[in-house]
Design a protein around this motif. Structure first.
Motif, short mmCIF file in Angstrom:
data_model
loop_
_atom_site.label_atom_id
_atom_site.label_comp_id
_atom_site.label_asym_id
_atom_site.label_seq_id
_atom_site.Cartn_x
_atom_site.Cartn_y
_atom_site.Cartn_z
N ILE A 196 89.03 113.31 -59.34
CA ILE A 196 89.39 111.91 -59.12
C ILE A 196 89.06 111.08 -60.36
CG2 ILE A 196 89.24 111.88 -56.60
CD1 ILE A 196 86.38 110.75 -56.89
N ALA A 197 88.20 111.62 -61.23
CA ALA A 197 87.86 110.91 -62.47
C ALA A 197 89.08 110.78 -63.38
CB ALA A 197 86.74 111.64 -63.20
N ALA A 198 90.08 111.65 -63.18
CA ALA A 198 91.28 111.62 -64.01
C ALA A 198 92.39 110.77 -63.41
CB ALA A 198 91.80 113.04 -64.23
N LEU A 199 92.15 110.20 -62.23
CA LEU A 199 93.14 109.30 -61.64
C LEU A 199 93.11 107.96 -62.37
CD1 LEU A 199 92.58 110.07 -57.84
CD2 LEU A 199 94.45 110.87 -59.31
N HIS B 160 94.89 93.36 -58.29
CA HIS B 160 95.39 93.17 -56.93
C HIS B 160 95.36 94.45 -56.10
CE1 HIS B 160 98.88 94.65 -59.17
NE2 HIS B 160 99.34 95.09 -58.02
N GLU B 161 94.97 95.58 -56.72
CA GLU B 161 94.97 96.87 -56.03
C GLU B 161 93.57 97.21 -55.52
OE1 GLU B 161 98.56 99.14 -58.44
OE2 GLU B 161 96.50 99.33 -59.18
N THR B 162 93.50 97.76 -54.32
CA THR B 162 92.21 98.13 -53.73
C THR B 162 92.07 99.63 -53.48
OG1 THR B 162 93.08 97.73 -51.50
CG2 THR B 162 91.95 95.89 -52.59
N ILE B 163 93.19 100.35 -53.49
CA ILE B 163 93.18 101.78 -53.22
C ILE B 163 93.72 102.54 -54.43
CG2 ILE B 163 94.02 103.62 -51.72
CD1 ILE B 163 92.17 101.72 -50.28
N ILE B 164 93.04 103.63 -54.78
CA ILE B 164 93.49 104.47 -55.89
C ILE B 164 94.30 105.63 -55.32
CG2 ILE B 164 92.76 105.97 -57.79
CD1 ILE B 164 90.23 104.26 -58.00
N THR B 165 95.51 105.80 -55.82
CA THR B 165 96.39 106.90 -55.38
C THR B 165 96.78 107.74 -56.58
OG1 THR B 165 98.53 105.81 -55.75
CG2 THR B 165 97.35 105.26 -53.70
N GLU B 166 97.59 108.76 -56.34
CA GLU B 166 98.07 109.61 -57.41
C GLU B 166 98.97 108.84 -58.38
OE1 GLU B 166 97.26 112.13 -53.79
OE2 GLU B 166 98.25 110.20 -54.20
N GLU B 167 99.50 107.72 -57.94
CA GLU B 167 100.41 106.94 -58.77
C GLU B 167 99.71 105.82 -59.54
OE1 GLU B 167 103.42 108.00 -59.06
OE2 GLU B 167 103.07 109.54 -57.55
N THR B 168 98.44 105.61 -59.29
CA THR B 168 97.70 104.57 -60.02
C THR B 168 97.66 104.92 -61.50
OG1 THR B 168 96.31 104.16 -58.08
CG2 THR B 168 95.52 103.30 -60.18
N GLU B 169 98.05 103.97 -62.34
CA GLU B 169 98.18 104.25 -63.77
C GLU B 169 96.83 104.28 -64.48
OE1 GLU B 169 100.91 101.66 -65.70
OE2 GLU B 169 102.55 102.05 -64.31
N TRP B 170 96.72 105.23 -65.39
CA TRP B 170 95.54 105.35 -66.26
C TRP B 170 95.62 104.26 -67.33
CZ3 TRP B 170 91.30 108.77 -66.76
CH2 TRP B 170 90.65 108.76 -67.99
N ASN B 171 94.57 103.49 -67.47
CA ASN B 171 94.53 102.42 -68.47
C ASN B 171 93.59 102.84 -69.60
OD1 ASN B 171 94.31 100.12 -70.00
ND2 ASN B 171 93.98 98.73 -68.28
N PRO B 172 94.12 103.21 -70.76
CA PRO B 172 93.27 103.68 -71.86
C PRO B 172 92.34 102.60 -72.42
CG PRO B 172 95.53 103.38 -72.60
CD PRO B 172 95.55 103.23 -71.11
N ILE C 205 87.81 111.44 -69.49
CA ILE C 205 88.81 111.55 -70.57
C ILE C 205 89.23 113.00 -70.77
CG2 ILE C 205 89.17 111.26 -73.05
CD1 ILE C 205 87.32 108.79 -72.86
N SER C 206 88.25 113.91 -70.70
CA SER C 206 88.57 115.33 -70.91
C SER C 206 89.41 115.88 -69.77
CB SER C 206 87.28 116.15 -71.07
OG SER C 206 86.58 116.27 -69.85
N LYS C 207 89.16 115.44 -68.53
CA LYS C 207 89.95 115.91 -67.40
C LYS C 207 91.36 115.30 -67.43
CE LYS C 207 88.73 118.34 -64.58
NZ LYS C 207 88.78 119.83 -64.57
N VAL D 23 98.55 120.18 -59.13
CA VAL D 23 97.23 119.70 -59.56
C VAL D 23 96.51 119.09 -58.37
CG1 VAL D 23 96.02 118.03 -61.02
CG2 VAL D 23 98.01 119.26 -61.93
N VAL D 24 95.24 119.44 -58.21
CA VAL D 24 94.43 118.80 -57.18
C VAL D 24 93.36 117.96 -57.85
CG1 VAL D 24 94.85 120.54 -55.41
CG2 VAL D 24 92.92 120.85 -56.97
#
Length: 332
Positions: free
Chosen positions: A124-127, A133-145, A154-156, A175-176
């Motif tokens: 989940i560290a790689a999500l 405005h977002e409260t839930i993290i999903t597979e579609e939540t964008e990574w913000n560098p 970062i490594s995952k 991927v899980v």
């Protein structure tokens, strides 16, 4: 034949057992004879010692390309569980080498040997990072560098980029992204350290929130995904979102010890990670980094809807499972 990397770790050892219980042929990578004994102990815990001898062990290292040449022969499916887990900034180079470079090597061999499908254990560290405005993290939540991330995260994330590269080159992948994985016998590291610290009288708790799951659920879902037609997707594996305070109370109650009673406020952990850094200058191993201190106060909630919809999977109830783990914890 199925290849499992990281077969001597918590997930890899349980996955190997799960596959053998379902009459699969398994080739498992190991780096030292000592590490194999932990896998043997897992098999013995579940009364499956007779299956342990069915494992085809191969000595190899995912960061050592020549050693992988033999491991991939006659393999059809690969479960990539091997990884370095550390939140010590001093391990940044090691994290990148094992998690990113090692995964790139696995992907390259999968492509070269025509592997039918690869399952990669991420985190989940790689999500992504939720927007305001977002409260839930999903597979579609964008990574913000631009957001702060631990070297481990970062490594995952980098490892996943190698997986998606493989997919673009024709490799079938899934991927899980598990939350904190709870499981038996690995009391010195990972989630097992939670039990050890509580048992030893951990005084502090924080009120941050994250996702937890069981190793039982992780391996069952991995196997189901590999047997399905699903390709090119990632799945969050979280049984329940819990505060660290509640988790520590559950563990303490199950162990029959006093729960942490002092609230470690943000300013407290801020001082603590700085003191930990100073002690590291004297040679002491880091136990609390800046990113870890911040995560202890972050309220992250993860959705498991995608995996529930894809497999109609019912997760294990965490509280009884923690009680079972506490019963296995070695008494003083």
């Amino acid at each position: 034949m199925i290849l499992v990397t990281g077969a001597t770790g918590l997930v890899g050892s349980h996955l190997t057992l799960h596959l053998l219980e379902n009459n699969r042929q398994v080739c498992a990578i190991y780096r030292s004879n000592h590490s194999i004994q932990k896998t043997r102990a897992i098999f013995a815990l579940y009364g499956k010692e007779q299956l342990f001898d069915q494992i085809d062990w191969i000595e190899a290292d995912i960061t050592d390309v020549p050693s992988l040449e033999f491991a991939f022969r006659n393999i059809e499916y690969v479960y990539h569980c091997a990884a370095c887990i550390s939140f010590d900034p001093a391990d940044e180079e090691l994290l990148r080498k094992v998690n990113i470079e090692g995964t790139a090597n696995v992907v390259n061999f999968c492509l070269e040997y025509g592997i039918k499908k690869l399952c990669h254990v991420s985190s989940i560290a790689a999500l992504g990072d939720p927007k305001e405005h977002e409260t839930i993290i999903t597979e579609e939540t964008e990574w913000n560098p631009e957001k702060p991330h631990s070297d481990y995260a970062i490594s995952k994330y980098g490892a996943e980029m190698e997986i998606w590269r493989g997919q673009q080159e024709g490799l079938e992948v899934v991927v899980v992204n598990p939350g904190v994985i709870l499981g038996p016998l690995f009391w010195e590291n990972g989630s097992g350290e939670i039990f050890t610290r509580v048992a030893n009288g951990l005084p502090f708790y924080t009120k941050g929130t994250t996702g937890f799951t069981t190793v039982k659920d992780v391996v069952a879902i991995m196997a189901k995904l590999m047997e399905s037609d699903i390709n090119g997707e990632r799945f969050t594996i979280v049984s329940k979102n819990l505060s660290f305070e509640e988790m520590l109370q559950w563990v303490a109650s199950s162990l029959g010890v006093k729960p942490p009673s002092i609230y470690g406020q943000p300013w407290t952990t801020s001082i603590s990670w700085r003191l930990d850094w100073l002690l590291s200058l004297l040679g002491k191993k880091r136990k609390l980094s800046r990113s870890m201190a911040q995560s202890l106060h972050s309220h992250n909630h993860f959705s498991n809807e995608r995996i529930g919809f894809a497999l109609h999977y019912t997760f294990t109830d965490l509280k009884p499972y923690i009680g079972w783990l506490a019963g296995l914890y070695p008494k003083k």
